[in-house]
Design a protein around this motif. Structure first.
Motif, short mmCIF file in Angstrom:
data_model
loop_
_atom_site.label_atom_id
_atom_site.label_comp_id
_atom_site.label_asym_id
_atom_site.label_seq_id
_atom_site.Cartn_x
_atom_site.Cartn_y
_atom_site.Cartn_z
N UNK A 169 0.81 -1.22 0.00
CA UNK A 169 0.00 0.00 0.00
C UNK A 169 0.84 1.27 0.00
N UNK A 170 0.27 2.33 -0.53
CA UNK A 170 0.87 3.66 -0.44
C UNK A 170 0.49 4.22 0.93
N UNK A 171 1.49 4.44 1.78
CA UNK A 171 1.25 4.84 3.17
C UNK A 171 1.10 6.36 3.27
N UNK A 172 -0.05 6.81 3.77
CA UNK A 172 -0.36 8.23 3.87
C UNK A 172 -0.51 8.60 5.35
N UNK A 183 -8.33 4.43 -9.45
CA UNK A 183 -7.01 3.77 -9.47
C UNK A 183 -7.08 2.47 -8.66
N UNK A 184 -7.77 1.47 -9.17
CA UNK A 184 -7.94 0.23 -8.40
C UNK A 184 -6.63 -0.52 -8.16
N UNK A 185 -5.58 -0.18 -8.92
CA UNK A 185 -4.30 -0.87 -8.76
C UNK A 185 -3.44 -0.27 -7.65
N UNK A 186 -3.86 0.87 -7.06
CA UNK A 186 -3.09 1.51 -6.00
C UNK A 186 -3.85 1.37 -4.69
N UNK A 187 -3.28 0.63 -3.77
CA UNK A 187 -3.89 0.47 -2.46
C UNK A 187 -3.38 1.56 -1.52
#
Length: 307
Positions: free
Chosen positions: A100-103, A125-129
């Motif tokens: 995942x992209x951590x925010x 963007x379903x490919x970016x968690x």
């Protein structure tokens, strides 16, 4: 032919150069020691060993801080560039682009603004968690646990990429039922003022001064809570009036769950910024998410006040 000692990059010299870069950034051995999780004496020894191997002084003491010498100033950009390239090379061997992209985001902004909108990014963007990390603390990018942070501040984040996301204002809000009892500022004295900790200049004292009635504060009954989001929960239940930021209440105002009884609005000292590592291996995904956030922020137009 034997290599020059100055040019040979040994393991000890590489370690010393890393300590040198951190100490130069902080201009303090003690601050560098805190970041590196070592003692100040260890930092001092590393710098001393490096200076001896190079045959020149890199720092000189000035008051409580350590300032670079001319030789240190000349060396620093090469060290920083070399360490950045080395980090990028290591990340290529074990890329962190998986997962995942951590925010990192303030809890109030996550709950009141980001979460209700996040499904739109997931749909586009379903490919970016995305993994949200709600926190009041400044994100630590050094460990690779955070890819992007949304911070409320002045935009001063050394060594990090930063861009303005959105500004906001602060004004009173309350439930529609309670709004009917507030025909004038004078009537604030008859209802509870739900008060969160003052931050970035947002306080009832400052707002009443802006509205021209600073003396009203002494006559008002205040209910103090530790968190701005909790204050909103209280006024949603009809328990008083709170001073909140426009970004956090825009949706509640639009849906008619809250009302804005008075027009004056404070301009906080801080704004929302996007912050990330300029050499992050996930710049493409970060840019996609930042662009989406900018579009969402651009559509944020809270309703006007009743008066």
């Amino acid at each position: 032919m034997k290599e020059s000692g100055v040019r040979r990059l040994t393991a000890s010299r590489l370690s010393g150069l890393r300590v040198f870069a951190v100490a130069a950034r902080h201009q303090s051995y003690s601050a560098a020691a805190a970041e590196l999780c070592v003692t100040q004496a260890a930092v001092s020894q590393q710098i001393r060993n490096l200076e001896q191997s190079l045959g020149c002084r890199l720092f000189r003491r000035r008051g409580a801080s350590m300032r670079l010498t001319e030789q240190g100033e000349a060396l620093l950009p090469f060290v920083e560039q070399g360490l950045a390239l080395l980090r990028q090379g290591l990340e290529q061997l074990a890329p962190s682009t998986a997962g995942p992209l951590a925010i990192s985001v303030l809890p109030s902004l996550a709950a009141r603004w980001l979460m209700p909108r996040l499904w739109r990014f997931a749909e586009a963007h379903p490919d970016i968690e995305i993994r949200l990390q709600p926190s009041q603390q400044l994100a630590d990018f050094s460990g690779g646990q955070v890819d992007l942070a949304i911070r409320y501040g002045r935009g001063q984040y050394p060594d990090l990429a930063c861009e303005l996301l959105m500004a906001d204002t602060a004004f009173p809000v309350c439930s529609p039922a309670l709004a009917g009892r507030l025909g004038s500022l004078e009537e604030l004295a008859g209802v509870p003022l739900v008060t969160a900790p003052e931050y970035a200049g947002v306080s009832w004292a400052n707002w009443l001064a802006l509205a021209g009635r600073p003396e009203l504060l002494a006559r008002c009954r205040q209910m103090t809570v530790d968190d701005g989001s909790l204050a909103l929960d209280m006024v949603l239940a009809g328990q008083g009036v709170t001073l909140s930021r426009s970004v956090l209440v825009a949706d509640l105002l639009r849906d008619g769950r809250l009302c804005r009884p008075f027009a004056p609005e404070l301009k906080p000292l801080h704004q929302y910024y996007l912050v990330w590592r300029p050499d992050s291996p996930r710049l493409t995904e970060i840019r996609l998410f930042c662009d989406w956030l900018h579009r969402e922020a651009g559509s944020l137009k809270p309703p006007a006040s009743r008066f």
